[in-house]
Design a protein around this motif. Sequence first.
Motif, PDB file in Angstrom:
ATOM      1  N   THR A  87      -9.205  -9.356   1.106  1.00 22.33           N
ATOM      2  CA  THR A  87      -7.994  -8.533   0.923  1.00 22.33           C
ATOM      3  C   THR A  87      -7.560  -8.521  -0.542  1.00 22.33           C
ATOM      4  O   THR A  87      -7.132  -7.484  -1.061  1.00 22.33           O
ATOM      5  CB  THR A  87      -6.847  -9.074   1.820  1.00 22.33           C
ATOM      6  N   LEU A  88      -7.711  -9.670  -1.195  1.00 22.97           N
ATOM      7  CA  LEU A  88      -7.359  -9.760  -2.621  1.00 22.97           C
ATOM      8  C   LEU A  88      -8.181  -8.745  -3.424  1.00 22.97           C
ATOM      9  O   LEU A  88      -7.653  -7.976  -4.235  1.00 22.97           O
ATOM     10  CB  LEU A  88      -7.635 -11.189  -3.108  1.00 22.97           C
ATOM     11  N   LEU A  93      -8.773  -3.136  -5.860  1.00 19.45           N
ATOM     12  CA  LEU A  93      -9.408  -1.803  -5.828  1.00 19.45           C
ATOM     13  C   LEU A  93      -8.359  -0.714  -5.600  1.00 19.45           C
ATOM     14  O   LEU A  93      -8.428   0.362  -6.207  1.00 19.45           O
ATOM     15  CB  LEU A  93     -10.476  -1.761  -4.730  1.00 19.45           C
ATOM     16  N   SER A  94      -7.375  -0.974  -4.747  1.00 18.44           N
ATOM     17  CA  SER A  94      -6.293  -0.014  -4.516  1.00 18.44           C
ATOM     18  C   SER A  94      -5.549   0.264  -5.812  1.00 18.44           C
ATOM     19  O   SER A  94      -5.214   1.404  -6.124  1.00 18.44           O
ATOM     20  CB  SER A  94      -5.285  -0.566  -3.501  1.00 18.44           C
ATOM     21  N   PHE A  95      -5.291  -0.802  -6.547  1.00 19.30           N
ATOM     22  CA  PHE A  95      -4.586  -0.687  -7.830  1.00 19.30           C
ATOM     23  C   PHE A  95      -5.366   0.224  -8.779  1.00 19.30           C
ATOM     24  O   PHE A  95      -4.835   1.154  -9.359  1.00 19.30           O
ATOM     25  CB  PHE A  95      -4.415  -2.086  -8.439  1.00 19.30           C
ATOM     26  N   GLU A 112      -2.302 -13.840  -2.800  1.00 22.25           N
ATOM     27  CA  GLU A 112      -2.820 -12.596  -2.207  1.00 22.25           C
ATOM     28  C   GLU A 112      -1.686 -11.598  -1.963  1.00 22.25           C
ATOM     29  O   GLU A 112      -1.839 -10.397  -2.193  1.00 22.25           O
ATOM     30  CB  GLU A 112      -3.576 -12.926  -0.917  1.00 22.25           C
ATOM     31  N   MET A 113      -0.520 -12.108  -1.532  1.00 21.58           N
ATOM     32  CA  MET A 113       0.635 -11.220  -1.357  1.00 21.58           C
ATOM     33  C   MET A 113       1.053 -10.631  -2.707  1.00 21.58           C
ATOM     34  O   MET A 113       1.421  -9.455  -2.792  1.00 21.58           O
ATOM     35  CB  MET A 113       1.817 -11.992  -0.746  1.00 21.58           C
ATOM     36  N   ALA A 114       0.969 -11.463  -3.764  1.00 26.10           N
ATOM     37  CA  ALA A 114       1.357 -10.992  -5.099  1.00 26.10           C
ATOM     38  C   ALA A 114       0.418  -9.863  -5.544  1.00 26.10           C
ATOM     39  O   ALA A 114       0.869  -8.880  -6.150  1.00 26.10           O
ATOM     40  CB  ALA A 114       1.325 -12.140  -6.094  1.00 26.10           C
ATOM     41  N   ALA A 115      -0.882  -9.986  -5.212  1.00 25.89           N
ATOM     42  CA  ALA A 115      -1.844  -8.938  -5.600  1.00 25.89           C
ATOM     43  C   ALA A 115      -1.501  -7.632  -4.882  1.00 25.89           C
ATOM     44  O   ALA A 115      -1.602  -6.543  -5.459  1.00 25.89           O
ATOM     45  CB  ALA A 115      -3.268  -9.372  -5.251  1.00 25.89           C
ATOM     46  N   MET A 125       1.234   0.700  -0.502  1.00 22.47           N
ATOM     47  CA  MET A 125       0.631  -0.469   0.140  1.00 22.47           C
ATOM     48  C   MET A 125       1.497  -0.855   1.338  1.00 22.47           C
ATOM     49  O   MET A 125       2.729  -0.903   1.233  1.00 22.47           O
ATOM     50  CB  MET A 125       0.593  -1.662  -0.827  1.00 22.47           C
ATOM     51  N   LEU A 126       0.860  -1.139   2.458  1.00 24.33           N
ATOM     52  CA  LEU A 126       1.606  -1.594   3.633  1.00 24.33           C
ATOM     53  C   LEU A 126       0.938  -2.841   4.166  1.00 24.33           C
ATOM     54  O   LEU A 126      -0.286  -2.871   4.334  1.00 24.33           O
ATOM     55  CB  LEU A 126       1.634  -0.507   4.712  1.00 24.33           C
TER      56      LEU A 126
END
Length: 272
Positions: A87-88, A93-95, A112-115, A125-126
């Motif tokens: 997920t990280l 990649l989304s960024f 990971e939440m911070a990313a 992002m959801l």
Amino acid sequence: MSKAKMVKIGILGGAGRMGQMIAREILSGRYKAKIAAVVEHKKSWAIGKDIGVILGLDPAGVTVTTDKEEAFDVSDVLIDFTTPKATLEHAELSFRHGKPLVVGTTGLTSAEMAAIKTAAKKAPMLQAANMSVGVNLLQAMVEHMATMLDDEYDIEIFEAHHRHKVDAPSGTAYALGVAAARGRGVKLEDAIMPARFGAIGARPKGAIGFSVFRGGDVVGDHTVTFAGDGERIELSHKASDRSLFARGALKAALWLAHQKPGFYAMKDVLGL
Ligand code: NAD
């Protein structure tokens, strides 16, 4: 993007239990969506296979690959049910691609939440530990109940899941704990009392306790109990079919595809 257009969905972890369910839902033809890409871990048995064939259906014309850059290029929105480490990478990649991402993976650390939150500056992002309508309602009710009952009522959270689940307590149980703590005006970190064993002494006042069951094929049960003197109030949710989460994730993805960059929750999708 026109709302009438078929939304192109990329499935990350597409050969996993949830990934396959999402693919099956999309291939049912009940959504204005099509599968744009299915991505898996490089060691997955599914690489090179057609996702329709994996599901025992007609070939869907989409082969499972390891090419994440391509998947982010060709998809309008992506859905991740993988592992926290993966997920990280997907949030990064989304960024870079500015592509919306629905994260269903649980057990995420604060890094990971911070990313995910950093990616939300460039992409919608959801993240939701539980994609079901009922659990999201339960969360709202638990928070409300906790605003009304003081610490004369002990809060205990019980969850049960199948034998394959690797993290505990479940992300949903933790989210229910956060909701209870918020309602009570405390931080969960300050009140949390994890599973008990041995001579641990009496229950501290104001603690929010967790207990966990693992076994069989339990899809997901959650109960929040407010235990006072002479009475107990229980708020419960029982999931009986994992496709519930796949349908919720798809609802979220179809909604997220039309949002501006930002960090969203299921309550935004459901208008709670
Ligand atoms: P699973 O193990 O069946 O599937 C995970 C898939 O991810 C596997 O196919 C694996 O090969 C793949 N994967 C692992 N690393 C990868 C990588 N680096 N790149 C691409 N793919 C990779 O697990 P599952 O039961 O489908 O659950 C996945 C996650 O979703 C878990 O964290 C689970 O707790 C969570 N979950 C959330 C909800 C919800 O509503 N939010 C519901 C059910 C499960």
